[in-house]
Design a protein around this motif. Sequence first.
Motif, short mmCIF file in Angstrom:
data_model
loop_
_atom_site.label_atom_id
_atom_site.label_comp_id
_atom_site.label_asym_id
_atom_site.label_seq_id
_atom_site.Cartn_x
_atom_site.Cartn_y
_atom_site.Cartn_z
N VAL A 237 0.86 -1.18 0.00
CA VAL A 237 0.00 0.00 0.00
C VAL A 237 0.89 1.23 0.00
N ALA A 238 0.52 2.21 -0.82
CA ALA A 238 1.27 3.46 -0.92
C ALA A 238 0.28 4.62 -0.94
N ALA A 239 0.81 5.83 -0.80
CA ALA A 239 -0.02 7.03 -0.88
C ALA A 239 0.74 8.09 -1.68
N ILE A 240 0.00 8.78 -2.53
CA ILE A 240 0.54 9.91 -3.28
C ILE A 240 -0.46 11.05 -3.09
N SER A 241 0.01 12.14 -2.49
CA SER A 241 -0.89 13.23 -2.15
C SER A 241 -0.32 14.57 -2.59
N LEU B 213 -0.25 3.75 9.96
CA LEU B 213 -0.74 2.63 9.17
C LEU B 213 0.38 1.77 8.60
N GLY B 214 1.62 2.18 8.82
CA GLY B 214 2.76 1.41 8.31
C GLY B 214 2.92 1.50 6.81
N ILE B 215 2.46 2.60 6.23
CA ILE B 215 2.62 2.80 4.78
C ILE B 215 4.02 3.36 4.54
N LYS B 216 4.85 2.57 3.91
CA LYS B 216 6.26 2.94 3.72
C LYS B 216 6.49 3.89 2.56
N HIS B 217 5.68 3.76 1.53
CA HIS B 217 5.88 4.54 0.31
C HIS B 217 4.83 5.65 0.24
N VAL B 218 5.23 6.85 0.66
CA VAL B 218 4.32 7.99 0.70
C VAL B 218 5.00 9.18 0.05
N HIS B 219 4.29 9.84 -0.84
CA HIS B 219 4.80 11.05 -1.49
C HIS B 219 3.83 12.19 -1.17
#
Length: 170
Positions: free
Chosen positions: A61-65, A79-85
Amino acid sequence: MNFDLESLKARVSQLSLMIFDIDGTLTDGKLFWVPSSGWTQVYSVRDGMGIKLLQERGLEVAAISGGDSLSAQMRMQSLGIKHVHFGSVDKMAHFGKLLALLNVSAEHCGYMGDEVVDLPLLKAVGFSAAPPEAPDEVRAAVHYVAQRPAGAGAAREVCEFILKHRRPST
């Protein structure tokens, strides 16, 4: 886009990465100013649990915001989301970097977004979703429109749909 259940099942069965926008997708899109800490949002624990369930079942799971706030940073971390931009002006550029980093093809990715700036990414992935409050143009472009509101179960609904129809990971 109108897709029948079988074509949607086929799309989610191959997912290995699910990416979320934050503002207006994991939140209801409202911002609150807190003098001591800046802008903040409200998050649903149910949406968070949906994300955790995806992770437990082997999905990255990743997030791009486009936004960037301390509350969003802390929520993604919790949430332990490692890949976030954060602060992404060009979400497609961050998407490309994420594909290369994780060695994943676009067709094996899903993205949930709510705004016209999300359209290029929504159109690039194998499975796209939006909350019901998204503009008409966005809702018309995605594979799945949640029935539950953004920030109040939309992400959980999408996660549950994926979990119900995705192949078990090996």
